[in-house]
Scaffold this motif. Structure first.
Motif, PDB file in Angstrom:
ATOM      1  N   ILE A 185       0.842  -1.200   0.000  1.00 12.95           N
ATOM      2  CA  ILE A 185       0.000   0.000   0.000  1.00 12.95           C
ATOM      3  C   ILE A 185       0.877   1.250   0.000  1.00 12.95           C
ATOM      4  CG2 ILE A 185      -1.690   1.315   1.324  1.00 12.95           C
ATOM      5  CD1 ILE A 185      -2.889  -1.083  -0.032  1.00 12.95           C
ATOM      6  N   ALA A 186       1.962   1.216   0.757  1.00 11.10           N
ATOM      7  CA  ALA A 186       2.891   2.348   0.754  1.00 11.10           C
ATOM      8  C   ALA A 186       3.437   2.584  -0.649  1.00 11.10           C
ATOM      9  CB  ALA A 186       4.028   2.106   1.742  1.00 11.10           C
ATOM     10  N   HIS A 187       3.757   1.509  -1.370  1.00 13.24           N
ATOM     11  CA  HIS A 187       4.260   1.663  -2.737  1.00 13.24           C
ATOM     12  C   HIS A 187       3.198   2.211  -3.668  1.00 13.24           C
ATOM     13  CE1 HIS A 187       5.347   0.261  -6.848  1.00 13.24           C
ATOM     14  NE2 HIS A 187       6.527   0.705  -6.468  1.00 13.24           N
ATOM     15  N   ASP A 188       1.937   1.845  -3.449  1.00 21.08           N
ATOM     16  CA  ASP A 188       0.857   2.403  -4.270  1.00 21.08           C
ATOM     17  C   ASP A 188       0.823   3.924  -4.189  1.00 21.08           C
ATOM     18  OD1 ASP A 188      -0.078  -0.096  -5.078  1.00 21.08           O
ATOM     19  OD2 ASP A 188      -1.405  -0.283  -3.352  1.00 21.08           O
ATOM     20  N   HIS A 189       1.031   4.438  -2.993  1.00 20.94           N
ATOM     21  CA  HIS A 189       0.872   5.878  -2.782  1.00 20.94           C
ATOM     22  C   HIS A 189       2.196   6.635  -2.815  1.00 20.94           C
ATOM     23  CE1 HIS A 189      -3.443   5.674  -1.738  1.00 20.94           C
ATOM     24  NE2 HIS A 189      -3.130   4.444  -1.341  1.00 20.94           N
ATOM     25  N   TYR A 190       3.286   5.952  -2.540  1.00 22.81           N
ATOM     26  CA  TYR A 190       4.622   6.571  -2.584  1.00 22.81           C
ATOM     27  C   TYR A 190       5.552   5.622  -3.361  1.00 22.81           C
ATOM     28  CZ  TYR A 190       2.391   8.811   1.420  1.00 22.81           C
ATOM     29  OH  TYR A 190       1.501   9.449   2.249  1.00 22.81           O
ATOM     30  N   PRO A 191       5.451   5.611  -4.688  1.00 21.41           N
ATOM     31  CA  PRO A 191       6.157   4.600  -5.489  1.00 21.41           C
ATOM     32  C   PRO A 191       7.673   4.753  -5.457  1.00 21.41           C
ATOM     33  CG  PRO A 191       5.068   6.207  -6.913  1.00 21.41           C
ATOM     34  CD  PRO A 191       4.611   6.501  -5.518  1.00 21.41           C
ATOM     35  N   ASP A 192       8.292   4.064  -4.518  1.00 22.21           N
ATOM     36  CA  ASP A 192       9.741   4.042  -4.352  1.00 22.21           C
ATOM     37  C   ASP A 192      10.209   2.617  -4.656  1.00 22.21           C
ATOM     38  OD1 ASP A 192      12.340   3.673  -3.094  1.00 22.21           O
ATOM     39  OD2 ASP A 192      12.009   5.576  -2.076  1.00 22.21           O
ATOM     40  N   ASP A 193      11.162   2.476  -5.571  1.00 19.16           N
ATOM     41  CA  ASP A 193      11.636   1.137  -5.940  1.00 19.16           C
ATOM     42  C   ASP A 193      12.231   0.384  -4.752  1.00 19.16           C
ATOM     43  OD1 ASP A 193      10.803   1.443  -8.519  1.00 19.16           O
ATOM     44  OD2 ASP A 193      12.764   2.013  -9.316  1.00 19.16           O
ATOM     45  N   GLY A 194      12.706   1.120  -3.748  1.00 15.25           N
ATOM     46  CA  GLY A 194      13.235   0.467  -2.557  1.00 15.25           C
ATOM     47  C   GLY A 194      12.189  -0.362  -1.841  1.00 15.25           C
ATOM     48  N   LEU A 195      10.922   0.027  -1.960  1.00 17.18           N
ATOM     49  CA  LEU A 195       9.845  -0.751  -1.346  1.00 17.18           C
ATOM     50  C   LEU A 195       9.686  -2.096  -2.052  1.00 17.18           C
ATOM     51  CD1 LEU A 195       7.255   2.130  -0.843  1.00 17.18           C
ATOM     52  CD2 LEU A 195       8.627   1.020   0.925  1.00 17.18           C
ATOM     53  N   LEU A 196       9.847  -2.115  -3.378  1.00 15.44           N
ATOM     54  CA  LEU A 196       9.789  -3.388  -4.102  1.00 15.44           C
ATOM     55  C   LEU A 196      10.964  -4.273  -3.723  1.00 15.44           C
ATOM     56  CD1 LEU A 196       8.685  -2.143  -7.646  1.00 15.44           C
ATOM     57  CD2 LEU A 196       7.262  -3.046  -5.805  1.00 15.44           C
ATOM     58  N   ASP A 197      12.129  -3.663  -3.479  1.00 17.75           N
ATOM     59  CA  ASP A 197      13.287  -4.448  -3.020  1.00 17.75           C
ATOM     60  C   ASP A 197      12.991  -5.096  -1.669  1.00 17.75           C
ATOM     61  OD1 ASP A 197      14.651  -3.689  -5.285  1.00 17.75           O
ATOM     62  OD2 ASP A 197      15.685  -2.013  -4.305  1.00 17.75           O
ATOM     63  N   ALA A 198      12.327  -4.331  -0.780  1.00 21.00           N
ATOM     64  CA  ALA A 198      11.968  -4.897   0.531  1.00 21.00           C
ATOM     65  C   ALA A 198      10.988  -6.058   0.373  1.00 21.00           C
ATOM     66  CB  ALA A 198      11.376  -3.805   1.422  1.00 21.00           C
ATOM     67  N   LEU A 199      10.034  -5.920  -0.553  1.00 20.44           N
ATOM     68  CA  LEU A 199       9.093  -7.016  -0.800  1.00 20.44           C
ATOM     69  C   LEU A 199       9.803  -8.244  -1.356  1.00 20.44           C
ATOM     70  CD1 LEU A 199       6.078  -5.004  -2.270  1.00 20.44           C
ATOM     71  CD2 LEU A 199       6.096  -6.290  -0.125  1.00 20.44           C
ATOM     72  N   SER A 200      10.802  -8.037  -2.196  1.00 19.55           N
ATOM     73  CA  SER A 200      11.571  -9.173  -2.724  1.00 19.55           C
ATOM     74  C   SER A 200      12.307  -9.905  -1.601  1.00 19.55           C
ATOM     75  CB  SER A 200      12.571  -8.687  -3.776  1.00 19.55           C
ATOM     76  OG  SER A 200      11.911  -8.160  -4.906  1.00 19.55           O
ATOM     77  N   VAL A 201      12.823  -9.137  -0.644  1.00 14.18           N
ATOM     78  CA  VAL A 201      13.480  -9.750   0.511  1.00 14.18           C
ATOM     79  C   VAL A 201      12.488 -10.635   1.265  1.00 14.18           C
ATOM     80  CG1 VAL A 201      14.503  -9.265   2.775  1.00 14.18           C
ATOM     81  CG2 VAL A 201      15.236  -7.960   0.771  1.00 14.18           C
TER      82      VAL A 201
END
Length: 685
Positions: free
Chosen positions: A175-191
């Protein structure tokens, strides 16, 4: 037992359901003196949510040292919560109260960031991580905190944190990525997706959010090839998740949706083609089954109240299904349903299902407008192609434009512009497009439109503006709440089955948006089309004039025609229940929904409206689905004002025999011929 606990127990034993939902007031806790006397016990105990409910109601009434002391007690409780579940419930109260957001919001954001850091580092119980991150995210979306600290916190997740602290974070990171699209959030999800110590549910959540990230990338693409690549990557993740996690019906629904959208693209070239009718119908049927399963599953599960626009989300899914099913019945129209059109419907699903409820703050009285905040998605390719397709179909098929001498020249300009790459930066609109933002968005500085009939360009601009509103969420939680409440009633009908349920849900959302828009609109909102909202001109003899029923009928017809499939919205159809309908929506042969339109010059109370018009509206359902609509233009005196949107929209059941399936008629009463707010006066008793 303390004095506050005794008072709370006595209140709970006698409170009504409404009072229990609102929570106790300060008086119900033994008044301010008792609360301050037992401050430490309340703040550090399970009673903290009750204290916050009391402050949400009564803090504006308290002044001076007592107010500061009560706020300090509340903040102390948030700083040193009794347990993670107490913090979670307390934050629900905080984030739904404008009073508490103004009083404690910014302090609470800093404190929650500290709780989250401590839980992730193992300094406090890991269970505090989820409520702390959720509360911080909600405060950021409510504009009570900058998102930078939240992003820093989440993007620094390495997988070394306690597994118990990470278990419930994937959804919040998504949800944070939906509203604040930072690629670092996708990296955290990959972890998290590859974390060996997390349970299968948490890893599935992370995989789903990564797929949603790919979907967002597709929606934000600037061209078809980029969009298709991202859609296929998202489809792979959703399909794999559906295969390995039978409970992830949301993944199944998105996989079916992406399958349908991609079916409209040629495998090698990526150029839109017209698929066969069986392919469209089969794809729509798969999607419809998946969406029905998802609704049934979610209807029996607890969901976070603040996390989605449930009514608009249902409608968005129905719109996608409805578009595919209607496409199958209109494949004789060249390129009626394109990948961009379907992707536009998918954009609506994404935005509605990922919207967040919050409150607008800053009112001195502590009241705040309930808002729905959708993810901000530019979607340049989706929006541009969708509007181009809508315009091309209108110019090629609509008699209002095909008969104009400049219509074919404009159609040629449309097709030429569609074949060129999108260029938006540094473009100065041509002279003919000055004051026409919709056309300017599509054509930029194209000289091909210079010299065309200005009246035609104005009509096209109006068409584009109307179609563009289909991409725009209202941002008002009341529309979502009203839609959800009406759908709850409709679901009780034994006839509420696909595809009728999908078709009617789409129509219902557009009907509610029309009413919501016209309740706010001034008489000059859309020129002569909405003049009926204001005072009617006097008659030739000087006596007060009235607006005809046709004015309301014209407006709702134009509104729906610009949003629903071309050719499916008609007016004045004869031989329906021995009469003539006002506005009829026919998404498929044999599936007809009628909107009966009336104008009423006397009091439009519910019982009077139903007495005079319900039988006729219900009769139009005699040979179709048992669902209809009644739109009443209330032309009575509005000198003292009129009741609100929520009060003037309802659903009523009507059966003409003991064995008939009850007809469910949605009624909307729209005030027309109304004075400006400055002319209103209190009614005399």
């Amino acid at each position: 037992m303390s004095d506050v606990e005794q008072a709370l127990q006595q209140w709970a034993a006698h409170a009504s359901d409404e009072q229990l939902a609102a929570g106790p007031a300060l008086a119900d806790l033994g008044r301010t003196a008792a609360v301050l006397r037992e401050a430490d016990v309340i703040a550090r105990g399970p009673q903290l949510p009750y204290l916050l409910q009391a402050l949400a109601q009564d803090l504006p009434k308290v002044s001076g040292p007592d107010r500061a002391a009560l706020a300090a007690v509340a903040f102390r409780g948030l700083s040193e919560p009794y347990a993670a579940w107490v913090l979670s419930e307390a934050l629900d109260v905080l984030c739904s109260s404008p009073v508490l957001l103004d009083e404690l919001g910014r302090q609470a954001a800093r404190m929650l960031a500290g709780h989250a850091e401590d839980a992730l580092s193992g300094r406090i119980v890991p269970a505090f991580a989820q409520p702390a991150v959720a509360g911080l995210l909600r405060l950021c979306l409510a504009d009570r905190s900058s998102p930078h600290r939240l992003l820093l916190l989440l993007t620094e997740i390495t997988g070394q944190e306690p597994a118990e602290a990470l278990e419930r974070l994937p959804l919040l990171i998504g949800i944070a990525h939906d509203h604040y699209p930072d690629d670092g959030l996708l990296d955290a999800l990959s972890v998290l997706d590859n974390h060996p110590d997390l349970g299968p549910t948490a890893r599935a959540d992370a995989s789903f959010e990564l797929a949603m990230g790919e979907l967002r990338r597709a929606l934000e693409s600037t061209d078809r090839a980029e969009a298709e690549t991202s859609m296929r990557q998202a489809l792979f993740r959703f399909t794999e998740l559906d295969r390995t996690q039978e409970a992830r019906l949301d993944a199944r629904a998105y996989a079916a949706a992406l399958d349908c959208v991609l079916a409209f693209a040629a495998p090698s070239t990526g150029i839109a083609t017209a698929p066969s009718r069986p392919e469209v119908e089969a794809g729509a049927a798969r999607l419809e089954r998946a969406v029905a399963q998802l609704r049934a599953w979610r209807g029996r599960m607890h969901e976070l109240e603040w996390l989605s626009a449930r009514g608009l989300s249902q409608s968005a899914w129905s719109r996608l299904v409805d578009g595919l099913r209607t496409a199958a019945a209109h494949l004789d129209q060249p390129s009626w349903y394109s990948p961009a059109t379907a992707l536009g419907d998918l954009l609506q699903v994404y935005q509605a299902s990922r919207s967040v409820h919050t409150r607008m703050t800053g009112s001195a009285e502590g009241h705040g407008l309930a808002l729905l905040i959708p993810p901000a998605v530019e979607a340049p390719f989706v929006r541009r192609e969708g509007l181009f397709h809508h315009l091309e179909q209108a110019l090629a098929l609509d008699p209002a434009f095909t008969g104009h001498p400049d219509g074919q020249a404009l159609l040629a300009a449309v097709r030429q512009s569609r074949s060129q790459p999108t260029v938006t930066e540094g473009v100065v609109p041509g002279k003919s497009l000055d004051g026409r933002p919709g056309l300017s968005t599509l054509f930029g500085s194209a000289p091909a439109l210079d010299g065309l009939d200005p009246a035609l360009l104005d009509r096209i601009e109006s068409l584009l503006q109307n179609a563009g509103r289909g991409y725009t969420p209202t941002g008002n939680a009341r529309v979502d709440d009203k839609l959800e409440s009406l759908l709850t009633v409709l679901k009780r009908s034994p006839a509420w089955q696909a595809p009728d349920s999908s078709h009617f849900t789409v129509l219902l959302e557009y009907f509610l948006r029309f009413l919501h828009d016209r309740f706010d609109g001034q008489a000059d909102l859309y020129g002569d089309r909405t003049a009926y909202l204001g005072p009617a001109p006097d008659k030739s003899d000087g006596s007060p004039g009235t607006w005809p029923e046709k004015a309301v009928q014209d407006d709702i017809h134009q509104h729906l025609s610009g949003l629903l499939t071309p050719g499916t919205v008609q007016r004045e159809i004869v031989d329906v229940a021995s009469g003539r309908t006002d506005v009829t929506y026919t998404p498929q042969p044999g599936r007809r929904f009628v909107i009966e339109v009336k104008r009423r010059k006397t009091k439009a109370a519910r019982e009077l409206v139903e007495r005079d018009y319900l039988a006729q509206a219900a009769n139009y359902t005699a040979t179709g689905p048992p669902f209809g609509m009644l739109l009443v233009g209330d032309h009575s005196s509005h000198q003292a004002g009129y009741s609100d949107f929520d009060d003037r929209v309802w659903i009523t059941s009507y059966a003409r025999s003991a064995t008939e399936v009850p007809r469910l008629i949605v009624v909307g009463v729209l005030p027309i011929g109304r004075p400006t707010p400055s002319a209103l006066r209190m009614a005399t008793s």
